[in-house]
Scaffold this motif. Sequence first.
Motif, PDB file in Angstrom:
ATOM      1  N   ARG A   1       0.838  -1.212   0.000  1.00 34.00           N
ATOM      2  CA  ARG A   1       0.000   0.000   0.000  1.00 34.00           C
ATOM      3  C   ARG A   1       0.865   1.251   0.000  1.00 34.00           C
ATOM      4  O   ARG A   1       0.559   2.233  -0.675  1.00 34.00           O
ATOM      5  N   ALA A   2       1.960   1.223   0.756  1.00 34.04           N
ATOM      6  CA  ALA A   2       2.852   2.385   0.829  1.00 34.04           C
ATOM      7  C   ALA A   2       3.438   2.727  -0.534  1.00 34.04           C
ATOM      8  O   ALA A   2       3.465   3.895  -0.929  1.00 34.04           O
ATOM      9  N   VAL A   3       3.892   1.727  -1.260  1.00 34.17           N
ATOM     10  CA  VAL A   3       4.483   1.972  -2.577  1.00 34.17           C
ATOM     11  C   VAL A   3       3.427   2.512  -3.531  1.00 34.17           C
ATOM     12  O   VAL A   3       3.646   3.507  -4.232  1.00 34.17           O
ATOM     13  N   LYS A   4       2.268   1.899  -3.547  1.00 32.38           N
ATOM     14  CA  LYS A   4       1.206   2.348  -4.450  1.00 32.38           C
ATOM     15  C   LYS A   4       0.733   3.755  -4.094  1.00 32.38           C
ATOM     16  O   LYS A   4       0.492   4.571  -4.982  1.00 32.38           O
ATOM     17  N   LEU A   5       0.627   4.038  -2.821  1.00 31.88           N
ATOM     18  CA  LEU A   5       0.226   5.370  -2.367  1.00 31.88           C
ATOM     19  C   LEU A   5       1.255   6.420  -2.788  1.00 31.88           C
ATOM     20  O   LEU A   5       0.910   7.471  -3.327  1.00 31.88           O
TER      21      LEU A   5
ATOM     22  N   GLY B   1      13.504   6.742   7.101  1.00 30.21           N
ATOM     23  CA  GLY B   1      12.309   7.448   7.524  1.00 30.21           C
ATOM     24  C   GLY B   1      12.226   7.708   9.011  1.00 30.21           C
ATOM     25  O   GLY B   1      13.233   7.712   9.721  1.00 30.21           O
ATOM     26  N   ALA B   2      11.018   7.893   9.441  1.00 37.14           N
ATOM     27  CA  ALA B   2      10.706   8.280  10.822  1.00 37.14           C
ATOM     28  C   ALA B   2      11.217   7.258  11.835  1.00 37.14           C
ATOM     29  O   ALA B   2      11.361   6.085  11.533  1.00 37.14           O
ATOM     30  N   ARG B   3      11.449   7.756  13.021  1.00 36.78           N
ATOM     31  CA  ARG B   3      11.882   6.907  14.138  1.00 36.78           C
ATOM     32  C   ARG B   3      11.037   7.250  15.348  1.00 36.78           C
ATOM     33  O   ARG B   3      10.619   8.382  15.528  1.00 36.78           O
ATOM     34  N   ILE B   4      10.829   6.249  16.166  1.00 35.98           N
ATOM     35  CA  ILE B   4      10.126   6.474  17.423  1.00 35.98           C
ATOM     36  C   ILE B   4      10.688   5.505  18.460  1.00 35.98           C
ATOM     37  O   ILE B   4      11.026   4.362  18.135  1.00 35.98           O
ATOM     38  N   GLN B   5      10.804   6.007  19.662  1.00 36.52           N
ATOM     39  CA  GLN B   5      11.344   5.199  20.747  1.00 36.52           C
ATOM     40  C   GLN B   5      10.336   4.125  21.152  1.00 36.52           C
ATOM     41  O   GLN B   5       9.135   4.386  21.251  1.00 36.52           O
ATOM     42  N   LEU B   6      10.843   2.941  21.374  1.00 35.62           N
ATOM     43  CA  LEU B   6      10.011   1.825  21.825  1.00 35.62           C
ATOM     44  C   LEU B   6      10.014   1.761  23.349  1.00 35.62           C
ATOM     45  O   LEU B   6      11.028   2.073  23.979  1.00 35.62           O
ATOM     46  N   PRO B   7       8.916   1.322  23.944  1.00 32.66           N
ATOM     47  CA  PRO B   7       8.917   1.113  25.395  1.00 32.66           C
ATOM     48  C   PRO B   7       9.994   0.098  25.795  1.00 32.66           C
ATOM     49  O   PRO B   7      10.310  -0.823  25.028  1.00 32.66           O
TER      50      PRO B   7
ATOM     51  N   GLY C   1       2.103  -6.206  11.985  1.00 37.15           N
ATOM     52  CA  GLY C   1       3.136  -5.876  11.003  1.00 37.15           C
ATOM     53  C   GLY C   1       2.610  -5.742   9.592  1.00 37.15           C
ATOM     54  O   GLY C   1       3.266  -5.153   8.732  1.00 37.15           O
ATOM     55  N   LYS C   2       1.434  -6.290   9.326  1.00 38.47           N
ATOM     56  CA  LYS C   2       0.802  -6.151   8.009  1.00 38.47           C
ATOM     57  C   LYS C   2      -0.229  -5.028   8.013  1.00 38.47           C
ATOM     58  O   LYS C   2      -0.866  -4.763   7.003  1.00 38.47           O
ATOM     59  N   ASN C   3      -0.401  -4.411   9.144  1.00 43.14           N
ATOM     60  CA  ASN C   3      -1.404  -3.361   9.281  1.00 43.14           C
ATOM     61  C   ASN C   3      -0.762  -2.090   9.845  1.00 43.14           C
ATOM     62  O   ASN C   3       0.110  -1.524   9.222  1.00 43.14           O
ATOM     63  N   GLU C   4      -1.166  -1.659  11.024  1.00 42.09           N
ATOM     64  CA  GLU C   4      -0.693  -0.390  11.576  1.00 42.09           C
ATOM     65  C   GLU C   4       0.755  -0.430  12.041  1.00 42.09           C
ATOM     66  O   GLU C   4       1.431   0.584  12.082  1.00 42.09           O
ATOM     67  N   GLY C   5       1.242  -1.598  12.395  1.00 40.02           N
ATOM     68  CA  GLY C   5       2.617  -1.748  12.848  1.00 40.02           C
ATOM     69  C   GLY C   5       2.858  -1.097  14.200  1.00 40.02           C
ATOM     70  O   GLY C   5       1.964  -0.463  14.782  1.00 40.02           O
ATOM     71  N   ALA C   6       4.069  -1.264  14.693  1.00 41.18           N
ATOM     72  CA  ALA C   6       4.453  -0.645  15.959  1.00 41.18           C
ATOM     73  C   ALA C   6       4.326   0.867  15.869  1.00 41.18           C
ATOM     74  O   ALA C   6       3.923   1.523  16.835  1.00 41.18           O
TER      75      ALA C   6
ATOM     76  N   ASN D   1      -0.457   6.127  18.507  1.00 43.65           N
ATOM     77  CA  ASN D   1      -1.906   6.146  18.717  1.00 43.65           C
ATOM     78  C   ASN D   1      -2.658   6.416  17.412  1.00 43.65           C
ATOM     79  O   ASN D   1      -3.657   7.122  17.375  1.00 43.65           O
ATOM     80  N   GLY D   2      -2.115   5.857  16.315  1.00 37.88           N
ATOM     81  CA  GLY D   2      -2.756   5.986  15.018  1.00 37.88           C
ATOM     82  C   GLY D   2      -2.418   7.248  14.246  1.00 37.88           C
ATOM     83  O   GLY D   2      -2.867   7.420  13.114  1.00 37.88           O
ATOM     84  N   ALA D   3      -1.629   8.129  14.817  1.00 38.26           N
ATOM     85  CA  ALA D   3      -1.289   9.381  14.118  1.00 38.26           C
ATOM     86  C   ALA D   3      -0.470   9.110  12.853  1.00 38.26           C
ATOM     87  O   ALA D   3      -0.637   9.789  11.840  1.00 38.26           O
ATOM     88  N   VAL D   4       0.405   8.122  12.908  1.00 42.56           N
ATOM     89  CA  VAL D   4       1.203   7.690  11.753  1.00 42.56           C
ATOM     90  C   VAL D   4       1.226   6.170  11.792  1.00 42.56           C
ATOM     91  O   VAL D   4       1.667   5.589  12.780  1.00 42.56           O
ATOM     92  N   ASP D   5       0.755   5.533  10.724  1.00 44.70           N
ATOM     93  CA  ASP D   5       0.793   4.070  10.713  1.00 44.70           C
ATOM     94  C   ASP D   5       1.939   3.583   9.834  1.00 44.70           C
ATOM     95  O   ASP D   5       2.674   4.371   9.238  1.00 44.70           O
ATOM     96  N   ARG D   6       2.082   2.277   9.757  1.00 44.82           N
ATOM     97  CA  ARG D   6       3.197   1.679   9.030  1.00 44.82           C
ATOM     98  C   ARG D   6       3.156   2.033   7.541  1.00 44.82           C
ATOM     99  O   ARG D   6       4.187   2.310   6.929  1.00 44.82           O
ATOM    100  N   THR D   7       1.970   2.036   6.958  1.00 47.05           N
ATOM    101  CA  THR D   7       1.844   2.389   5.546  1.00 47.05           C
ATOM    102  C   THR D   7       2.300   3.821   5.302  1.00 47.05           C
ATOM    103  O   THR D   7       3.091   4.090   4.387  1.00 47.05           O
ATOM    104  N   GLU D   8       1.816   4.741   6.114  1.00 45.35           N
ATOM    105  CA  GLU D   8       2.194   6.148   5.954  1.00 45.35           C
ATOM    106  C   GLU D   8       3.693   6.346   6.156  1.00 45.35           C
ATOM    107  O   GLU D   8       4.345   7.093   5.431  1.00 45.35           O
ATOM    108  N   MET D   9       4.256   5.652   7.150  1.00 46.15           N
ATOM    109  CA  MET D   9       5.679   5.752   7.431  1.00 46.15           C
ATOM    110  C   MET D   9       6.497   5.316   6.205  1.00 46.15           C
ATOM    111  O   MET D   9       7.399   6.019   5.763  1.00 46.15           O
ATOM    112  N   PHE D  10       6.145   4.160   5.634  1.00 42.88           N
ATOM    113  CA  PHE D  10       6.882   3.674   4.474  1.00 42.88           C
ATOM    114  C   PHE D  10       6.566   4.479   3.221  1.00 42.88           C
ATOM    115  O   PHE D  10       7.422   4.639   2.348  1.00 42.88           O
TER     116      PHE D  10
END
Length: 176
Positions: free
Chosen positions: A14-18, A103-109, A136-141, A147-156
């Motif tokens: 989805r990320a590539v197509k988007l 791309g983007a980075r975010i700290q993990l718990p 991993g096939k959807n919103e990802g970590a 909290n849904g502000a940036v999902d895995r598809t948008e990140m990639f």
Amino acid sequence: MIVSIGTTNPAKVRAVKLAFAEIDLIQEFIEADVSSGVSSQPFSDEETMKGAINRAEASRKETGADIGIGLEGGVVETSFGFFLCNWGALTDGSLSQPIVAGGARIQLPLEIGAELVKGRELSDVMDEFSHRTETGKNEGAMGIFTNGAVDRTEMFAHVVKLLAGRYQYEKSRQSL
């Protein structure tokens, strides 16, 4: 122009197509289930980047596409804890080396990082942590921890836009 995507992961596809939706050159996308050639849980920028490059090159060669795109997610340990990292690569066979972008980075718990150090894959840890399946096939970590502000598809998709823009720049230089 045909673009080969070095994965069948729906979030990455989805990320590539988007990202390519605005480029009129693309006629077709082909998904290719190719190996990253790195560990199933990359644990450094270098390893994650290499996985993206391997996927781009392998998918283009396997499919005969004009462009190969590889995307890879990983984790980097720093003095501030564990961070998601994500890298992408684009190759077309005429470039002297693949185009690479991060791309983007975010700290993990801390509790997520502790599980990764034990050798577990992030997708498995996230499924357990979030009480969901196939994160991993959807919103990802990324989607869970923003909290849904940036999902895995948008990140990639952002990474792919960087790759496509750089590719267009390189092609315009070659035509001078």
